[in-house]
Design a protein around this motif. Structure first.
Motif, PDB file in Angstrom:
ATOM      1  N   LEU A 227       1.082  -1.110  -0.113  1.00 32.63           N
ATOM      2  CA  LEU A 227      -0.079   0.081  -0.211  1.00 32.63           C
ATOM      3  C   LEU A 227       0.950   1.457  -0.040  1.00 32.63           C
ATOM      4  N   LEU A 228       2.035   1.272   0.847  1.00 39.24           N
ATOM      5  CA  LEU A 228       2.942   2.411   0.733  1.00 39.24           C
ATOM      6  C   LEU A 228       3.481   2.731  -0.546  1.00 39.24           C
TER       7      LEU A 228
ATOM      8  N   GLY B  36       0.098   1.982  -3.486  1.00 41.98           N
ATOM      9  CA  GLY B  36      -1.176   2.777  -3.252  1.00 41.98           C
ATOM     10  C   GLY B  36      -1.252   4.250  -3.907  1.00 41.98           C
ATOM     11  N   ARG B  37      -2.293   4.586  -3.920  1.00 38.71           N
ATOM     12  CA  ARG B  37      -2.571   5.716  -4.693  1.00 38.71           C
ATOM     13  C   ARG B  37      -1.907   6.895  -4.051  1.00 38.71           C
ATOM     14  N   ALA B  38      -1.490   7.127  -2.714  1.00 42.80           N
ATOM     15  CA  ALA B  38      -0.475   7.756  -2.428  1.00 42.80           C
ATOM     16  C   ALA B  38       0.769   7.514  -1.973  1.00 42.80           C
ATOM     17  N   GLY B  39       1.075   6.208  -2.540  1.00 44.64           N
ATOM     18  CA  GLY B  39       2.276   5.395  -2.320  1.00 44.64           C
ATOM     19  C   GLY B  39       3.451   6.036  -3.079  1.00 44.64           C
TER      20      GLY B  39
ATOM     21  N   SER C 120      -4.922   3.286 -10.284  1.00 48.29           N
ATOM     22  CA  SER C 120      -4.783   3.080  -8.858  1.00 48.29           C
ATOM     23  C   SER C 120      -4.934   1.638  -8.441  1.00 48.29           C
TER      24      SER C 120
ATOM     25  N   PRO D  30      -4.887  -0.343  -5.378  1.00 45.12           N
ATOM     26  CA  PRO D  30      -5.588  -0.903  -4.323  1.00 45.12           C
ATOM     27  C   PRO D  30      -7.274  -0.789  -4.676  1.00 45.12           C
ATOM     28  N   PHE D  31      -7.937  -1.881  -4.200  1.00 46.87           N
ATOM     29  CA  PHE D  31      -9.375  -2.213  -4.382  1.00 46.87           C
ATOM     30  C   PHE D  31      -9.451  -2.472  -5.943  1.00 46.87           C
TER      31      PHE D  31
ATOM     32  N   THR E 243      -5.427  -6.154   3.296  1.00 45.50           N
ATOM     33  CA  THR E 243      -4.961  -4.946   3.641  1.00 45.50           C
ATOM     34  C   THR E 243      -4.485  -4.053   2.225  1.00 45.50           C
TER      35      THR E 243
END
Lengths: 272, 276
Positions: B121-122, B125-128, B141, B143-144, B223
């Motif tokens: 995620l880090l 992820g979208r903000a990773g 993006s 995730p999800f 996660t």
């Protein structure tokens, strides 16, 4: 020790704990007080020891952890152990025989599951309430004002799964606002939904007011109009078959006490 | 059965299964076996068989099962694509930092899957660290999304394949490869026509391990990829959520997953391991 003899022993211990302060103080309180665990739990009662295992909703993690420090300080020799998680997971673990002393759930229906299974001792007491709020990134960059805004294209939302209390509350709030919403994920407890907002992976999540307060500026909260339709009541109770029923009763009484309530209110919970 | 005089140690060792086991080994081995088998038996004993048909006809079960099978297979494919070259690199080259790379490959094996999911995620992820550019430049993006599930599963499953292939490569006689090299074969030709065919059993075994690990993946998936029916809710996630609401139904889902994985493993075993 089987369940019955353990109960007898705990009743005895309760009676002793209740009699001790009565014997010390000259005011002869009637023995009837032994039936309420609260009297046994006054900090004057030194009878408790050992470990109290508390299963508590994820949304209680911050407050309960700090309250436990106070409790342990008041009762040297007592250790509070926590298992925090989605209330339904905890309830399932309890009904499957997890050796817990106390259960604090984020809604009454989850506690009802435990009661129906015959795992609660008495009548669970609601000690706080909690309201849903929209959590957004700091400064609310997507300008989310209402629940309907969450349904706009390009807005990613995390909801709790409907099996957990924050999820069932979200279902109620959305229904009351007549908003049908497709989130990108159904998280298994409220803290993981909040984390997804903190990390910027989603634009918003429906979490409790107390969680937003607890996040300390890492998220912003947006109050919405139908929040009052989705207020969760948090009940707490000592569990049947609790390995340490005396200390469990003391812990429950401590959570119900007014200093503890002040801590919970300061953390964003509401009085029941 | 008594030992016959004159039988060599080698023969005796080979006879393995017929040898009488000393009680000192037999007892713990049976306890070990019981410990591994009993929970599965317990699952079957407690299965509400009457509920089975009802739960099986629920569309959600099939959606989650199909997604699980697809994602585990895709993760195995990705592991094969990148894992075989990686194993080769770790054994057959003298690149600096090879030892460190070998250690790093093992990390996902010991890392709690939730930590793996967090790490993904880090980064993705979208903000990773990388994800922020994927989002900014390509509007992607991870995730999800279903590719997110495949990534999470690959992260935990690929080391199994790499380790399996790497071990086999290490025991492969390098003389054959060297002989081919002296006859003028290129490195790629050697890999393609000599090394790879010899590795097939190990690749098969590694792939099966990776597939099974991917199928059971839970922590990294929930996660990193979240939980949404149809796109990211695999069977283990469905089981976890069902356990909260309706434990009986969770047992049914578990039995379905168990049956499917045993069937697939048995089928693959016949295909992949008969040659060994």
């Amino acid at each position: 020790m089987n369940r019955r003899s353990r109960l007898t022993a705990s009743a005895l211990a309760l009676a002793l704990a209740g009699l001790l302060p009565a014997a010390c103080s000259s005011s002869a309180t009637p023995a009837a007080s032994t039936s309420t665990p609260a009297s046994a739990a006054s900090s004057a009662a030194p009878a408790i020891s050992g470990t109290v295992t508390v299963f508590a909703a994820a949304s209680l993690q911050k407050t309960f952890t700090s309250l436990a420090t106070t409790f342990e300080h008041d009762h040297p020799g007592v250790t509070v152990k926590f298992s925090f998680g989605g209330s339904d997971t905890l309830a399932a673990q309890i009904t499957q025989g997890a050796p817990a002393d106390v259960f604090a759930s984020a809604n009454t229906s989850t506690m009802q599951t435990v009661q129906t299974a015959g795992d609660a001792t008495g009548t669970p007491t609601v000690f706080v309430k909690n309201t849903l709020e929209i959590a957004t990134a700091p400064g609310n960059p997507k300008n989310i004002k209402t629940l309907a805004d969450l349904d706009k294209s390009g807005i990613k939302v995390a909801l709790c799964a409907k099996t957990v209390p924050c999820g069932s509350a979200a279902v109620k709030a959305l229904a009351a606002a007549k908003v049908s919403l497709t989130p990108v994920t159904y998280e298994t407890d409220v803290t993981s939904a909040l984390t997804k907002v903190e990390l910027g992976e989603v634009d918003a999540a429906l979490v409790y007011h107390s969680d937003i307060l607890g996040a300390g500026g890492k998220v912003d909260g947006v109050v919405f109009s139908t929040a009052s339709d989705a207020v969760n009541s948090y009940p707490i109770d000592v569990l049947k078959g609790a390995p340490n029923p005396t200390a469990a009763a003391a812990f429950v009484a401590f959570i119900l006490s007014s200093p503890s309530r002040q801590v919970l209110l300061a953390a964003g919970f509401q009085a029941p | 059965m008594t030992r016959t005089a004159g039988r060599t140690g080698r023969q005796r060792r080979r006879r393995g299964p017929g040898t009488r086991a000393p009680a000192l080994l037999l007892l713990p081995s049976l306890i070990g076996l019981a410990f591994l088998v009993l929970p599965v038996v317990g699952l079957l004993v407690r299965t509400p068989w009457r509920q089975l048909t009802r739960d099986l006809s629920a569309g959600d079960t099939w959606t989650a099962l199909r997604l699980s099978l697809e994602c585990a297979t895709a993760a195995t494919g990705v592991s094969l694509l990148f894992g075989i070259p990686l194993a080769w690199l770790l054994v057959r080259t003298d690149l600096p930092g090879r030892g460190l790379a070998r250690a790093l490959v093992m990390v996902p094996l010991v890392l709690p899957p939730v930590v793996g999911g967090m790490a993904l995620l880090l980064v993705f992820g979208r903000a990773g660290i990388l994800g922020i550019y994927l989002d900014r430049w390509f509007g992607v993006s991870l995730p999800f999304t279903t590719p997110g599930v495949i990534m999470a599963e690959t992260f935990v499953a690929m080391p199994f394949l790499v380790v399996s292939v790497e071990t086999a490569l290490r025991t492969l006689d390098p003389d054959i490869e060297e002989a081919a090299a002296t006859s003028g074969a290129s490195t790629w030709q050697i890999f393609r026509h000599i090394t790879l065919p010899n590795l097939l059993p190990a690749i098969g075994a590694g792939a099966v391990l990776a597939w099974a690990r991917a199928l059971g993946e839970f922590g990294a998936t929930i996660t990193f990829a979240g939980n949404f029916p149809g796109t990211t809710q695999t069977m283990p996630l469905a089981v976890y959520l069902a356990f909260q609401e309706d434990p009986q139904s969770a047992i049914v889902l578990s039995v379905v997953l168990l049956a499917v994985s045993i069937t697939v493993l048995a089928a693959l075993r016949d295909r992949l391991f008969t040659r060994v």
